[in-house]
Design a protein around this motif. Structure first.
Motif, PDB file in Angstrom:
ATOM      1  N   ASN A 251      40.493  31.243  38.923  1.00  0.00           N
ATOM      2  CA  ASN A 251      40.932  31.485  40.298  1.00  0.00           C
ATOM      3  C   ASN A 251      42.181  30.712  40.681  1.00  0.00           C
ATOM      4  O   ASN A 251      42.986  31.183  41.482  1.00  0.00           O
ATOM      5  N   GLU A 352      34.116  26.098  47.309  1.00  0.00           N
ATOM      6  CA  GLU A 352      33.794  27.200  46.390  1.00  0.00           C
ATOM      7  C   GLU A 352      32.537  26.889  45.587  1.00  0.00           C
ATOM      8  O   GLU A 352      31.680  27.754  45.388  1.00  0.00           O
ATOM      9  N   ASN A 369      38.159  35.066  43.411  1.00  0.00           N
ATOM     10  CA  ASN A 369      38.354  34.521  44.747  1.00  0.00           C
ATOM     11  C   ASN A 369      39.025  35.553  45.661  1.00  0.00           C
ATOM     12  O   ASN A 369      40.158  35.930  45.452  1.00  0.00           O
TER      13      ASN A 369
END
Length: 668
Positions: A251, A352, A369
């Motif tokens: 990500n 996250e 993401n």
């Protein structure tokens, strides 16, 4: 209200501010016929005489273009006539007795203005989560109730997840929820741009802060890290953490950065593919017979990993699971080289991780993401383009006007070198108590429309200049470059090192009273263009002659990290920084004193670092004690003033000096 009538009203207000009176709540609080709650928050109230219908929200929007954010009135009263004294000035006492039928007494007494729509409700919820208290009124000033630049970035990121688009610097322009709600746009939170799907790799230009790092850290550039210890991870499996580490690497391009030194001595950055990065490690500590021996082993492993890091191989981000069996809960430690990380990035990463852990189920699949902003490569390219812009060249005169204080800065010892190694550094820690910290955050900044950082720097300059008999100090400051004033790029939710480092010469006059000193520091800090980002871009990326910039070398650097978020509710996943060694002992410093400040658990924590090559421990203790004494004096001064005092930077387009501004406001 008709447009022509509104413009006529605005014009009346701007001529001499005669027909719009804004006065401070301290004046109103003394009149018990209006305010009955002594704890009610201070508000700005406007009384206006106008013809026809008045659209108050539209009027506020227009006022926003002419007045600083905190001067936008929280309530507007329509009156038939503005009462005047015989000398022609406004009769405030009569105004205080007037009643407005639209605003209830309950609103005045509580000091809380409730949200009127979904956007305001969402923003209130986000502010209360980030700032850590409630209730919050929609007309509370973000910086007066404890907000700072780092928390502002978190608010922007959280708002985006809720479908509300804010610019990275928008909280500096619109400091209340009432104002923010007027300048927001909706996002499609289900949309994914092509940039979300494509994994970025390849060569990327160095940013100014990375140039600075390699210029000043030559002995052990591989070993200069930040390390966190995850909290409240419970019994999350090792397989989940391995998957999380892989997805974080995928990500966030910055976590895949590698750095190579070219033959001519210059460094280059390269984003590697995910499959070439080894970011996950696991160790079984079952053979250790106690918690203390396990913790010691963890320290040894963490140190060994740092010592063996290779910048050219990448893998500068490592998630390490320590299986502690039954002696203690498993521990997860994350190491990241500072070249790829900063404090805001840690908040992004840990959020996250928390989101993933909180949504684990049997069909658990990690996804790309969906909330990505610009990539680290976009940022580097943006700065590279900025280096040749006319707007940046206009800043050159400002940075050239800064001046060194090298000849005057005192020390206990002399040294032939201007480079000091980490093994010569000693640190002194001091804490401001909870009561004083809350006054600093919630009360002291209203008087001069300052931020917490302004008052801390005012105390620091007074301390060091008094001690050193200096008329000015060249102070090195660090700021969050994510708050740059532009719509061209948004990196509020991008992982990386987004620090702007720059010097500013701050003046000091020992004969000045505290109020004049505070206003002077505030005004000098407000002159910094573009949050300081231009200094590094000019120095390291521009082809313009910046030889004088290269000569500027602060002996003292200061950093205010803002307020640390508490992760106490519902056993939420959080993190704390590890105190183990994060820098090689042979790593260099080219400054003599470093001051790092942060508010943790409602206490201001201040760390002063000195080099033993130049300073005695007793000198350090004297400076620290004097700093706290000066800070308390500033807080006391601010909270005991009867009136709010404005300065020229509160009216940036007026081109007015302090004396003229005082004379103008004195008419009221």
């Amino acid at each position: 209200m008709k447009q022509e009538n509104l413009e006529h009203t605005i014009e009346q207000l701007s001529v001499d501010e005669r027909k719009l009176l804004m006065f401070k709540a301290k004046e109103v609080l003394n009149n018990k016929t209006i305010y009955t709650n002594p704890d009610a928050q201070k508000k700005i109230v406007a009384y206006i005489k106008t013809e026809g219908l008045l659209d108050k929200e539209e009027l506020k929007s227009h006022l926003k273009q002419r007045l600083p954010d905190y001067m936008i009135p929280s309530s507007i009263h329509e009156i038939d006539e503005i009462p005047l004294l015989p000398n022609g000035k406004v009769d405030k006492k009569k105004l205080q007795k007037l009643k407005n039928t639209e605003d209830s007494l309950e609103t005045f007494e509580s000091g809380i203005i409730e949200p009127k729509n979904e956007i305001e409700s969402t923003l209130v919820e986000i502010w209360e989560e980030v700032l850590g208290f409630s209730p919050i009124s929609t007309n509370d000033n973000f910086f007066e109730i404890g907000g700072d630049s780092i928390l502002s970035i978190q608010i922007v990121a959280k708002a985006r997840k809720k479908g509300i688009h804010l610019k990275a610097n928008q909280l500096f322009e619109n400091q209340t929820i009432l104002e923010l709600s007027m300048f927001t746009t909706a996002l499609n939170i289900n949309s994914i741009t092509e940039n979300n799907k494509i994994e970025i790799e390849g060569e990327v230009p160095l940013t100014p802060v990375q140039h600075w790092y390699f210029e000043t850290h030559r002995n052990a550039p591989h070993f200069w890290n930040q390390i966190i210890d995850l909290q409240q991870i419970n019994t999350t499996s090792s397989k989940i953490f391995e998957d999380i580490s892989k997805q974080l690497i995928s990500n966030h391009e910055a976590l895949r950065l590698s750095f190579n030194k070219k033959d001519e001595g210059k460094w280059q950055a390269f984003i590697k593919p995910s499959n070439e990065i080894n970011s996950y490690l696991e160790f079984n500590l079952g053979s250790e017979d106690s918690v203390s021996s396990q913790n010691n082993k963890i320290e040894e492993i963490v140190l060994e990993i740092q010592e063996n890091t290779n910048l050219s191989e990448g893998s500068l981000f490592k998630l390490i699971l320590f299986n502690c069996n039954s002696l203690q809960s498993n521990r997860v430690v994350i190491i990241a080289h500072h070249l790829v990380i900063d404090l805001v990035s840690w908040n992004i990463i840990v959020q996250e991780i928390a989101n993933t852990i909180n949504t684990i189920n049997n069909d658990f699949i990690l996804e790309t993401n969906h909330n990505k902003t610009a990539t680290i490569k976009d940022w580097a390219n943006y700065l590279d383009k900025l280096s040749s812009s006319n707007s940046l060249l206009e800043e050159l005169n400002y940075w050239n006007s800064q001046k060194n204080d090298n000849k005057n800065f005192p020390t206990d010892y002399t040294s032939n070198s201007h480079i000091y190694l980490e093994n010569s550094i000693f640190t002194q820690h001091v804490t401001l108590d909870t009561v004083q910290t809350k006054l600093l955050v919630h009360d002291a900044n209203e008087t001069y429309s300052t931020k917490v950082e302004d008052l801390l720097i005012a105390a620091l300059i007074a301390t060091l200049c008094d001690w050193g008999h200096l008329e000015y100090l060249l102070l090195g400051l660090e700021r969050q470059a994510r708050n740059i004033d532009t719509q061209d790029i948004d990196v509020s939710n991008t992982v990386g090192w987004f620090t702007s480092f720059f010097p500013i010469a701050l003046n000091y006059n020992k004969t000045q009273d505290l109020g004049t000193h505070i206003k002077g520091i505030k005004e000098e800090l407000r002159t910094i263009p573009s949050n300081g980002i231009g200094f590094g871009v000019l120095k390291y990326l521009s082809n313009t002659n910046t030889s004088k910039l290269k000569e500027l070398q602060p002996k003292v650097i200061f950093n205010y990290f803002g307020k640390a978020n508490a992760n106490e509710k519902n056993n939420e996943v959080g993190f704390k920084f590890m105190e183990s060694s994060t820098r090689d002992m042979q790593s260099e410093r080219n400054y003599e004193i470093e001051i790092n400040t942060q508010i943790i658990n409602d206490n201001l924590n201040v760390n002063w670092s000195f080099t033993k090559d130049l300073f005695k421990e007793e000198t350090a203790l004297i400076l620290i004690e004097k700093f706290i004494e000066n800070l308390k004096s500033i807080i006391k001064h601010c909270i005991t003033q009867d009136n709010i005092t404005y300065t020229p930077s509160d009216f940036p387009e007026a081109n007015i000096n302090q004396d003229d501004l005082d004379n103008l406001l004195g008419q009221f």
